[in-house]
Scaffold this motif. Structure first.
Motif, PDB file in Angstrom:
ATOM      1  N   PHE A  34      69.076  54.047  65.900  1.00  8.75           N
ATOM      2  CA  PHE A  34      69.149  54.381  64.480  1.00  8.75           C
ATOM      3  C   PHE A  34      68.018  55.328  64.109  1.00  8.75           C
ATOM      4  N   TYR A  36      65.981  57.005  60.733  1.00  6.34           N
ATOM      5  CA  TYR A  36      65.717  56.852  59.310  1.00  6.34           C
ATOM      6  C   TYR A  36      64.755  57.934  58.852  1.00  6.34           C
ATOM      7  N   GLN A  38      61.786  58.433  55.813  1.00  2.00           N
ATOM      8  CA  GLN A  38      61.004  57.673  54.848  1.00  2.00           C
ATOM      9  C   GLN A  38      60.069  58.598  54.096  1.00  2.00           C
ATOM     10  N   PRO A  44      62.644  53.069  53.949  1.00  2.00           N
ATOM     11  CA  PRO A  44      63.372  53.972  54.840  1.00  2.00           C
ATOM     12  C   PRO A  44      64.809  54.190  54.372  1.00  2.00           C
ATOM     13  N   LEU A  87      61.765  57.806  61.333  1.00  2.00           N
ATOM     14  CA  LEU A  87      61.656  56.584  62.124  1.00  2.00           C
ATOM     15  C   LEU A  87      62.863  56.430  63.026  1.00  2.00           C
ATOM     16  N   LEU A 100      66.354  45.093  64.399  1.00  2.00           N
ATOM     17  CA  LEU A 100      66.007  46.408  64.920  1.00  2.00           C
ATOM     18  C   LEU A 100      64.533  46.436  65.308  1.00  2.00           C
ATOM     19  N   PHE A 102      61.493  48.988  65.741  1.00  2.00           N
ATOM     20  CA  PHE A 102      61.149  50.325  65.245  1.00  2.00           C
ATOM     21  C   PHE A 102      60.025  50.961  66.040  1.00  2.00           C
ATOM     22  N   GLY A 103      60.053  52.297  66.100  1.00  2.00           N
ATOM     23  CA  GLY A 103      58.908  53.061  66.546  1.00  2.00           C
ATOM     24  C   GLY A 103      57.964  53.282  65.378  1.00  2.00           C
ATOM     25  N   ALA A 104      56.797  53.877  65.679  1.00  2.00           N
ATOM     26  CA  ALA A 104      55.774  54.072  64.648  1.00  2.00           C
ATOM     27  C   ALA A 104      56.048  55.273  63.758  1.00  2.00           C
TER      28      ALA A 104
ATOM     29  N   TYR B  35      60.530  42.892  56.623  1.00  2.00           N
ATOM     30  CA  TYR B  35      59.592  43.570  57.495  1.00  2.00           C
ATOM     31  C   TYR B  35      58.310  43.863  56.718  1.00  2.00           C
ATOM     32  N   GLY B  42      53.789  50.597  62.479  1.00  2.00           N
ATOM     33  CA  GLY B  42      55.220  50.678  62.236  1.00  2.00           C
ATOM     34  C   GLY B  42      55.744  49.471  61.473  1.00  2.00           C
ATOM     35  N   PHE B 102      67.475  49.477  53.427  1.00  2.00           N
ATOM     36  CA  PHE B 102      66.211  48.961  52.915  1.00  2.00           C
ATOM     37  C   PHE B 102      66.094  49.125  51.408  1.00  2.00           C
TER      38      PHE B 102
END
Lengths: 112, 111
Positions: A34, A36, A38, A44, A87, A100, A102-104, B35, B42, B102
């Motif tokens: 996925f 996103y 942000q 996001p 993201l 999910l 997530f990466g940074a 989250y 992240g 979100f």
């Protein structure tokens, strides 16, 4: 354990200067990847889902591609309004609930 | 698309206070998620819920609890807020093809 690594951490582009963001992933079996967008101080915004290697998705100046180990988000002729953090996230086949990983993120700044 | 609404955009609380973060989704979907997002770390999953009164711990549940009394509402609770819980909190609902949608986020500062 599923892992997602995004590079570069930050990217500064001139308006019109195309570039690509990378998302490398490790997952036991991929159920979905996925992308996103942000904006600062906001949640996001969903862009794309990719399910299998070779798949591509496009939206305006953004194009996402997928291989067995990584995904690329190509930004073609970017405009200042494309400035955001992008993201990447994965869902593995071992997950039953839709979680999910997530990466940074990659922070993109497009200057006029 | 699933629309997710978080009731508070910005909160400032004192150490030790009890904090409630509320989230409502407008689709009849079971799965909802909380989250937190911190610079350089992240998004990290705190808790999720797959049905009314059903919940599961995520990766960082310590110091948090959740409540889901109605399908559309999922609350995050900080029983005794601490400064290391200063963060951006994001609620999400799961869409029909697995994507998460979100809310706008709740920026919490604990003094």
């Amino acid at each position: 354990e599923d892992q997602v690594t995004q590079s570069p951490e930050a990217l500064r582009l001139q308006e019109g200067e195309s570039s690509s963001l990378n998302c490398s992933y490790t997952v036991s079996g991929l159920r979905g990847l996925f992308w996103y967008r942000q904006d600062p101080g906001k949640g996001p915004e969903f862009l794309f889902t990719l399910y299998s290697a070779g798949e591509e998705k496009e939206k305006e100046r953004l194009k996402a591609t997928l291989t067995k180990k990584e995904s690329f988000l190509h930004i073609t002729a970017p405009k200042p309004e494309d400035s955001a953090t992008y993201l990447c996230a994965v869902r593995g086949t071992t997950d039953s609930w839709g979680k999910l990983q997530f990466g940074a993120g990659t922070q993109v700044v497009v200057t006029p | 698309d699933v629309k997710v609404t978080q009731s508070s955009r910005y909160l400032v609380k004192r150490t030790g206070e009890k904090v409630f973060l509320e989230c409502v989704q407008d689709m009849d979907h079971e799965n909802m998620f909380w989250y937190r997002q911190d610079p350089g770390l992240g998004l990290r999953l705190i808790y999720f819920s797959y049905d009314v009164k059903m919940k599961e711990k995520g990766d960082i549940p310590e110091g948090y609890s959740v409540s889901r009394e109605k399908k559309e509402r999922f609350s995050l609770i900080l029983e005794s807020a601490s400064t290391n819980q200063t963060s951006m909190y994001l609620c999400a609902g799961r869409g029909p093809t697995g994507e998460l949608f979100f809310g706008e986020g709740s920026r919490l500062t604990v003094l």
